[in-house]
Every structure is written in C-alpha cells, then in structure tokens.
Write a protein that holds these residues in place. Sequence first.
Motif, PDB file in Angstrom:
ATOM      1  N   GLN A   1      -3.011  -7.905  -2.371  1.00 26.71           N
ATOM      2  CA  GLN A   1      -2.581  -7.371  -0.676  1.00 26.71           C
ATOM      3  C   GLN A   1      -3.589  -6.241  -0.540  1.00 26.71           C
ATOM      4  N   PRO A   2      -3.675  -5.907   1.021  1.00 27.54           N
ATOM      5  CA  PRO A   2      -4.797  -4.732   1.377  1.00 27.54           C
ATOM      6  C   PRO A   2      -4.292  -3.553   0.872  1.00 27.54           C
ATOM      7  N   SER A   3      -3.246  -3.292   0.492  1.00 26.89           N
ATOM      8  CA  SER A   3      -2.766  -1.894  -0.068  1.00 26.89           C
ATOM      9  C   SER A   3      -3.152  -1.860  -1.653  1.00 26.89           C
ATOM     10  N   ASP A   4      -3.417  -2.923  -2.230  1.00 28.23           N
ATOM     11  CA  ASP A   4      -3.665  -2.682  -3.600  1.00 28.23           C
ATOM     12  C   ASP A   4      -4.924  -1.930  -3.993  1.00 28.23           C
ATOM     13  N   SER A   5      -5.114  -1.323  -5.196  1.00 24.64           N
ATOM     14  CA  SER A   5      -6.201  -0.537  -5.622  1.00 24.64           C
ATOM     15  C   SER A   5      -7.462  -1.344  -5.826  1.00 24.64           C
ATOM     16  N   GLU A   6      -8.597  -0.727  -5.640  1.00 22.91           N
ATOM     17  CA  GLU A   6      -9.823  -1.195  -6.045  1.00 22.91           C
ATOM     18  C   GLU A   6      -9.943  -1.981  -7.220  1.00 22.91           C
TER      19      GLU A   6
ATOM     20  N   GLN B   1      -8.384  -5.325  -7.194  1.00 20.62           N
ATOM     21  CA  GLN B   1      -9.405  -5.978  -6.425  1.00 20.62           C
ATOM     22  C   GLN B   1     -10.392  -6.711  -7.390  1.00 20.62           C
TER      23      GLN B   1
END
Length: 484
Positions: free
Chosen positions: A323-328, A331
């Motif tokens: 999700q876009p809110s997940d941490s680097e 990712q």
Amino acid sequence: MKKKQKKKSVKKQTKRTNNREYSNILLIFTGIFVLMIGYLVHFQVVKSRDTINNPYNARLETFGQRVIRGSILAADGQLLAYTRVEEDGKETRVYPFGCTFSHVLGYSEYGRTGIEELGNFQLLTSNAYFVEKFINELKEQKNIGDSLVTTLDVDLQTAAHDALGERKGAVIVLEPSTGNVRALVSKPDYDPGQVAVRWEELSSSRDSVLLNRAMQGLYPPGSIFKTVTLLEYMREHAFDAEDFTFLCEGRVSIENFSIGCYHGNRHGELDLKTAFAKSCNGAFADMGRSFHVASFRNLTEQLLFDSELPLAFPYSKSSFQLQPSDSEALQMMTAIGQGHTLVTPMHMAMLMAAVANNGVLMTPRFLDRTENYTGATVVERYPVAEYGALMTAQEAAILQEYLRAAVEEGTASALQSDRYTAAGKTGTAEYSSDKNKSHAWFTGYVSGGKPDLAVCVIMEGAGSGSEYAVPVAKRIFDAYYAEE
C-alpha cells in the motif's frame, strides 16, 4: 343519424383499443415464452453438464449404475487411468503410472479431484456404437464410458516427477502457444488407486499429501518476482535502461534496516541487465523504494494478482498487498519478492508462458478431446483459447532479453545447451525468521525445434534456486529435446 354514427365510431375505437391491448398481452406472453425456450436451450447446451456434474446431484449415481467409468489418456494415447471389471462384476479404478500423475489425475473415490472431477460427466457418458448399446441394455449390461484425451505428456511428467525426487514442492510445464498443460507434479504425492484403503491416513496427513501445491500452494516468490519489478521499472522509466547504474557492495540499508545479496555477494558496478542476470537484491531493493506504489499495484492487477484465473481446477489467488502508506523497508522487500507477496506455482508458470508468447496468455487447458471408448468417434473437442494480453509485445520482448541474460551470464547459467535456448529467473525465497531456510524457485521457458515450453519449479525448504530448482528444469528441457 349523427348519434348512430357517433355510437358506431365509439364502438370501433373501443374495439381497436381492445385489439391493441390483446395484441400487447399476446406479445408479452410470446416474449416470455421465447425467453423460457431460450433459457431451456442455454441450460441444455451450457449449464446442464455443470449441474449434473455437481457432486451433490444424485443423478450422478444413476450414471454410474448404467456406465462403466471411461478411461483417461495421455496426449499420445497412453492409458493414465481405466476401469478394470472383475469376473464378479466388481469395478476397480486402475492408474498404471501409480503416483506419477496423482494430483493432476486426482481420484474418483471419497469424492473426486483433478481430471477425474473435471471430466466426470464425460467419463460416465457412453457414446459407444448404438447397436452395441442396444444389445447391452437388452442384456442389462453396462455400456463403456467415453475416454478423455488429455494434453499431458508422459515423458515430461515422468521427468518432472523424478527430478523433484523426495522434495516437497511442485512443477508446472505449459505450452505457451496453446495453453496445453504438459505436466503437473505436486509432492508429496500418493497412488490414486490406494485412496480408498489409505483415506484416513492421507486425509489427516501433516504433510498435506492431498493438497495440489501446484495450484493451491501459496509461497513467497523471492527473486522470480524481480521479473515483475523489472517491468515496473521499465514502465516508470519509459523503457530506457541506459541511465541505470548501481554499485553493489553486498548490502543496501536505510535507517536500521538492510537487505543483503545472497551469501553477501558483492556484484560491483551493475547496469540493469546485469543486475537482473546476477539477481542483485541491492539493486532491485533500491529501485523498489522509488516506485509509485499505485502504479506497481496496477501492474500486478494486470498480471492477475488478486484476480480470478482462467483455470478449471481449484486454485489459490496470488496476492500483492503493498500500500502507498507502507514503509520504504516494506517497499524494498516487496521489490525483491519478499514482504507480504504470495504466489502459486501455476500463476508464475502462466506469467512466464505469456512472456514467451509475446505477452499473450493462452487459457491453460488439460483436456484435448473426448472420444468414445474405441477411439473411433470424436465426441467433443476442447479448442485452444486466448485469454488475453497481459503485457504489450514490446514489454514481452524486453523481458525475454533479460531472461535470456540470466541464462547466458547469470544465476541460471547451468541451463546453457547446444540443443535449445533457455531463458528464466531463479529465486531463493525466505519463509521464516531463520535466514538459512528458503524455498528454491525457477521459472522460465525453452525454445528450439519444437513448440516452446514454460516451466515453473518450486522446492520447499531446499535452498537456492540456482542449486536446486534449475537442475529440475534442466532435466525437463533435456527430456523434451532428447534425441529420438
């Protein structure tokens, strides 16, 4: 006089109104009748087989009382399953290859699975010569059910089964141009002919012996997912790889989180193709944290993650949960095939088949045709069908180039041969907090003087894909291109 004419006019108008109403009512009932006839025809042609084939339909029992269950054949006509009738009339289902075809054939006792379930209606339907059927009915004898001719290849299935050995895991072999399933192996396996006597043991097995891992097993993909990551990078950079450089020092870090390359390898200065061929975790983790997550999710949806698949067998859905809110950090992990991503071997084989087929996925099929038991009459053919394009031909061509590089100069170099040209991606997927435990993956395809084959191999807990999964693929490719 005028009053009489007026009365006549009113009567005529009333009559016309009534006639119009009658006509409308007639049209409505005619329409309803046509719809009912259309539904009945649709049911008889499309839905009746599915309804009859439902395991809860008691009518199936009557089929079995009148018809001896038909045979299942390999693509070349070899018997994979048949019914032996004893002198006392007892019927026994026989599987000549034992456990070799267990999960793809399935079983027909204690329920049905595999092709035994998929083709149950055909196997319990007889299209024997009508005179023979008439005589059998007079004698109150059963007719012989039709035969199913599959797309399975005995040599490839045997090679895949033997190469997997005692390891838990799965192998899928697909023909990209047709969708034909040439082999499907899941281990641990069982002898379908022994299901009745071993049911309690098999159904309660801690190793999930009856689970079709090829279709239903969900695993972290590890580095085979870098094929998807590579495609996302290409899309976000207008298919220009010239500006990509990465200095691999064995580990990439952000804050208190780091990702290392396999065995701490330092790959040095890398361009994009070499980073893919060498399966550099640092390079792909670094590119992953720069992605637009919404775009990445959109790509995975196009590649059928979290989607219904065009499969005739029960299957699990591969999942992509970034999700876009997940941490680097997440990712980065996702970009190298770890994180929360889970895939099935069949899905990965389908993706590789689409790449090999210039971006177009053909619907996987297990059945080629139904014949009567003598083979003299073809009852029904099951045509090759195109599912659709998962990517453009340009994108597929780029992936083909990079996958070949992984064989020519990278982690799958053991697949080099003077008889064929292989392409593919290895994977080593961690699945626990113990970094020494990992699944071995290989997914790729082979080209030569025969139709291309796409292959996916997973070996649970084996180790690196290069060391364990690649040799399995090589045995399959070698068997396919063995000198005749």
